[in-house]
Design a protein around this motif. Sequence first.
Motif, short mmCIF file in Angstrom:
data_model
loop_
_atom_site.label_atom_id
_atom_site.label_comp_id
_atom_site.label_asym_id
_atom_site.label_seq_id
_atom_site.Cartn_x
_atom_site.Cartn_y
_atom_site.Cartn_z
N MET A 144 -61.86 -49.10 4.40
CA MET A 144 -60.81 -48.76 3.52
C MET A 144 -60.80 -49.37 2.24
O MET A 144 -61.33 -50.45 1.94
CB MET A 144 -59.55 -48.71 4.02
N GLY A 145 -60.94 -48.57 1.17
CA GLY A 145 -60.92 -49.16 -0.28
C GLY A 145 -59.82 -49.89 -0.40
O GLY A 145 -58.68 -50.02 0.03
N LYS A 146 -60.11 -50.81 -1.52
CA LYS A 146 -59.03 -51.57 -2.04
C LYS A 146 -57.79 -50.83 -2.80
O LYS A 146 -58.32 -50.04 -3.61
CB LYS A 146 -59.29 -52.84 -3.09
N ASN A 147 -56.61 -51.12 -2.68
CA ASN A 147 -55.37 -50.48 -3.42
C ASN A 147 -55.38 -51.16 -4.77
O ASN A 147 -54.80 -52.30 -5.00
CB ASN A 147 -54.27 -50.58 -2.79
N ASN A 148 -55.73 -50.49 -5.83
CA ASN A 148 -55.65 -51.10 -6.99
C ASN A 148 -54.33 -51.07 -7.66
O ASN A 148 -53.77 -49.95 -7.58
CB ASN A 148 -56.63 -50.72 -8.06
N PRO A 149 -53.72 -52.08 -8.34
CA PRO A 149 -52.44 -51.95 -8.84
C PRO A 149 -52.37 -50.99 -10.09
O PRO A 149 -53.37 -50.43 -10.56
CB PRO A 149 -52.06 -53.11 -9.41
N PRO A 150 -51.20 -50.49 -10.08
CA PRO A 150 -51.13 -48.92 -11.19
C PRO A 150 -51.52 -49.89 -12.40
O PRO A 150 -50.97 -50.93 -12.83
CB PRO A 150 -49.83 -48.49 -11.20
N ALA A 151 -52.11 -49.16 -13.50
CA ALA A 151 -52.21 -49.80 -14.79
C ALA A 151 -51.10 -49.65 -15.65
O ALA A 151 -50.28 -48.97 -15.52
CB ALA A 151 -52.97 -48.81 -15.60
N VAL A 152 -50.70 -51.04 -16.27
CA VAL A 152 -49.74 -51.20 -17.10
C VAL A 152 -49.70 -50.43 -18.24
O VAL A 152 -50.80 -50.41 -18.99
CB VAL A 152 -49.61 -52.71 -17.42
N PRO A 153 -49.05 -49.32 -18.75
CA PRO A 153 -49.19 -48.65 -19.96
C PRO A 153 -49.20 -49.49 -21.22
O PRO A 153 -48.54 -50.65 -21.36
CB PRO A 153 -47.77 -47.77 -20.00
N THR A 154 -50.25 -49.19 -21.97
CA THR A 154 -50.28 -49.82 -23.32
C THR A 154 -48.96 -49.85 -24.34
O THR A 154 -48.87 -48.57 -24.58
CB THR A 154 -51.73 -49.48 -23.91
N LEU A 155 -48.63 -51.03 -24.90
CA LEU A 155 -47.45 -50.73 -25.77
C LEU A 155 -47.95 -50.31 -27.05
O LEU A 155 -48.57 -51.45 -27.68
CB LEU A 155 -46.72 -51.96 -25.89
N THR A 156 -47.80 -49.27 -27.56
CA THR A 156 -48.76 -49.04 -29.03
C THR A 156 -47.68 -49.53 -30.14
O THR A 156 -46.30 -49.85 -29.80
CB THR A 156 -48.67 -47.52 -29.32
N ILE A 157 -48.05 -49.57 -31.22
CA ILE A 157 -47.17 -50.10 -32.33
C ILE A 157 -45.97 -48.94 -32.49
O ILE A 157 -44.73 -49.58 -32.73
CB ILE A 157 -48.03 -50.05 -33.78
N SER A 158 -46.29 -47.49 -32.43
CA SER A 158 -45.21 -46.78 -32.55
C SER A 158 -44.06 -46.84 -31.56
O SER A 158 -42.75 -47.06 -31.83
CB SER A 158 -45.71 -45.31 -32.45
N THR A 159 -44.62 -47.14 -30.39
CA THR A 159 -43.68 -47.45 -29.09
C THR A 159 -42.83 -48.69 -29.31
O THR A 159 -41.55 -48.67 -29.07
CB THR A 159 -44.37 -47.52 -27.83
N ALA A 160 -43.41 -49.70 -29.96
CA ALA A 160 -42.72 -51.08 -29.92
C ALA A 160 -41.59 -50.82 -30.93
O ALA A 160 -40.62 -51.45 -30.65
CB ALA A 160 -43.84 -51.96 -30.30
N LEU A 161 -42.13 -50.32 -32.13
CA LEU A 161 -41.05 -50.13 -33.24
C LEU A 161 -40.03 -49.33 -32.79
O LEU A 161 -38.80 -49.59 -33.12
CB LEU A 161 -41.82 -49.73 -34.42
N SER A 162 -40.23 -48.36 -31.90
CA SER A 162 -39.14 -47.42 -31.46
C SER A 162 -38.43 -48.06 -30.61
O SER A 162 -36.99 -48.00 -30.66
CB SER A 162 -39.82 -46.06 -30.87
N GLN A 163 -38.69 -48.94 -29.73
CA GLN A 163 -38.08 -49.85 -28.72
C GLN A 163 -37.26 -50.87 -29.70
O GLN A 163 -36.07 -51.18 -29.55
CB GLN A 163 -38.91 -50.26 -27.80
#
Length: 594
Positions: free
Chosen positions: A1-20
């Motif tokens: 069986m293949g390895k279970n790769n962890p889900p990718a962490v979404p990139t925090l864009t500048i727009s998202t960072a400033l919105s947060q």
Amino acid sequence: MGKNNPPAVPTLTISTALSQACAHWDAGQAAHAEQLCLRVLDVAPDHPGARQLLGVMAHAYGQLDVGIEHMRAACRSPLAPSVCHSNLAEMCRQKGLLDEAETAARRAVALEPQSVEGWNNLGIILQESGQLPASLECLQRVAALLPDSPEVHNNLGNTCKRLGDNAQALAHYGRALALNPDYARALCNQSVALSDDGRHDEALAAIRRAIDIDPLIPQGPQILARIELACDAMKAEGVPADPEAVAHWRKAVQALRSQGRVDEARSMLERIVRAVPGDAGARFNLAEVLLLQGDFEAGWREYRFRYRMAHTAMRERHMQKPRWAGQPIEGQTLLIHDEQGYGDTFQFLQLLAWARERSGARVVLEVNPNIHALAERGEGADKVIRAGTIPPAFDFHCELMSLPLALGLRVTDLPVRTAYLRADPERVEQWRKRLATLPRPWVGLAWAGRPSHPNDAQRSLALADLAPLAQDGVTFIALQKGNAAAQAAMPPQGMAMVSLCDDIRDFDDTAAILTLLDVLVSVDSSPAHLAGALGCPVWVMLPFEPDWRWLRDRADSPWYPSMRLFRQPAPQAWAPVLAEVADALCMLKSACRL
């Protein structure tokens, strides 16, 4: 069986960072907003959005020079919006850099000709630099856009006053106060204009009302003194504002409070705040004395200045929505957020359901993550969130300890709720099995509070000090946390003790154990408040100079019907307290054997 790769962490864009970051700042979470802005600057130095928000936050916390530097960096970008230049203009005005302020303000209105904030800032800057006709033109433009703004009419009044048109200035101040009768700055300005018009009695009434609304208003005491002299209204016994005399009074207050002479301390504090209305420290001390006396109406009014002192100003959360003042806001969302210690939160959560009933709003409660589960099982909140997370959109906010002022809480209203917190049933069963073989009565012990508390030296004990409580036939259960928990390894001679200090993981464990005890014996600390909030029996040992919430000369607490108070009869006199508690334990032991 293949390895279970962890889900990718979404990139925090500048727009998202400033919105947060903006969302965190809107919710008063400045530290989280700052971290996100700094992450943006790591990849995009001098990004105008990040610099703008950092500048606004620095300004809000009194760091004007830091704010100006951030705004200058933001405005160097050709992409900087009008609001950046407008904010730079206002900060430079406050710093006295009027030429730079005017340049920034003109740039703001050039970029956005319909900017109310831009034209308003430019009008005030021109007013202060003596360009009065141009100032009047700017502010009249703002008034045309916002005819029902009390701030705009106040600013227009100031320009008219400087132009020598006192009658028109009074008309604008009157209009501002018709729109907002509690506008302290307009009352202050109105009082000067009235005095200049020879209407000294009206002026005196206006400035006194301004100071009553906001005792810390700049120049308020000086204007009051001038008007009193002008109308010859100074009382024969008028209070001198001599700094040495006031310093002497402050020392006298400390001595009086330590001796339990609370009524005299109140009189002295009232004397200080009459002499120096802007002394936030004196007003906070007065609040504590008033609340200790049970004068809640006056006490909560003074307690609102708790974040206006030099050592507390940085702790205030600068929310971008108005504070709820007790009015109906049906269909809207009210964010209530905790503050200060765990005990304060446990105590004031009993007001939550009342706030929801009074407001008619959807209530979102924000609490420390360590008590999130407890709060979720409580009453009064539609949603409970952890501090540091971005809350859902809200219309009003209120600090948990500002609810008494908003609700008009009186001593006779207490208790508002009883047993308003509940332990986790699964945890209760776990601890019931753990304790089942121990002989009763089960007496919990908590002997020390948070060491950083200002009164901790007076309220906390060492476990060895509790030796007089030791007696046969009682199982003492140590619930102490923190450094003092290590003392449980060496209980006083004759004290049959079971220490749970190291096994208690969180407040859910503490709550579960409290529901099983016959009584908790505690100093003034968070476990005592938690027991009271759960409706569990608790005996609290208090110092001679207690915290305001315990009132005076009573053995019960109106906040918690399940609580009994044991008070020192004199400073440092723990022996009579311990003897009284020991007698009560004998009675409890006898009752358990029936």
